[in-house]
Design a protein around this motif. Structure first.
Motif, PDB file in Angstrom:
ATOM      1  N   PRO A  26       0.823  -1.217   0.000  1.00  0.00           N
ATOM      2  CA  PRO A  26       0.000   0.000   0.000  1.00  0.00           C
ATOM      3  C   PRO A  26       0.854   1.263   0.000  1.00  0.00           C
ATOM      4  N   SER A  68      -8.059  -1.838   4.283  1.00  0.00           N
ATOM      5  CA  SER A  68      -7.264  -2.964   3.778  1.00  0.00           C
ATOM      6  C   SER A  68      -6.352  -2.555   2.619  1.00  0.00           C
ATOM      7  N   ARG A  69      -6.610  -1.411   2.030  1.00  0.00           N
ATOM      8  CA  ARG A  69      -5.796  -0.947   0.905  1.00  0.00           C
ATOM      9  C   ARG A  69      -4.736   0.071   1.325  1.00  0.00           C
ATOM     10  N   CYS A  70      -4.705   0.372   2.614  1.00  0.00           N
ATOM     11  CA  CYS A  70      -3.769   1.374   3.128  1.00  0.00           C
ATOM     12  C   CYS A  70      -2.837   0.751   4.161  1.00  0.00           C
TER      13      CYS A  70
END
Length: 146
Positions: A26, A68-70
């Motif tokens: 990420p 969840s993407r960071c």
């Protein structure tokens, strides 16, 4: 706009062109800790600085699937030395004293300051926020992906 399959093929095909390592970690970071929700103004329940504001932001990025993407950057208490970069020793000592003050003393002290609302956790909250912000900036500036 590329489809997910096209992007996967492109990333997979990079090794064929001499790119042996693809960084898929990420690139965006966030700082959050449940302890930060103890920041509030005890004598004005409608004031902007309240637990619901912090919780609401975090719940919203969860709802959007962004957590969840960071990259989560954990908070840590900032040291006196770090706080001293922007504040005086007098200010640091003032915040430390709030842990043992009564509600009346905290209310009286808050009336003397323009936008600081004191409560028993204000020193911890401030230090956690500052420590997390410093670590987030360190990761950004060092190119670690935030």
């Amino acid at each position: 706009m590329h489809s997910k399959k096209q992007v996967q093929l492109t990333v997979g095909g990079m090794a064929e062109h001499g790119c042996s390592e693809v960084d898929t970690s990420p690139k965006t970071g966030f700082v959050y800790d449940g302890r930060l929700t103890s920041h509030f103004c005890a004598w004005n329940k409608d004031f902007t600085e309240r637990p619901e504001r912090i919780e609401g932001c975090y719940f919203r990025i969860q709802e959007l699937g962004l957590v969840s993407r960071c990259r989560h950057v954990p908070v840590r208490p900032a040291s006196d030395e770090e706080v001293r970069l922007c504040h005086t020793d007098k200010h640091i000592e003032l915040l430390k004293k709030t842990k043992t003050m009564t509600s009346e003393e905290l209310s009286h002290m808050s009336q003397s300051y323009d936008y600081i609302y004191f409560h028993k956790n204000v020193d911890e909250n401030a230090r956690l926020a500052v420590g997390g912000a410093i670590d987030l900036m360190d990761q950004i500036m060092s190119g670690k992906g935030c």
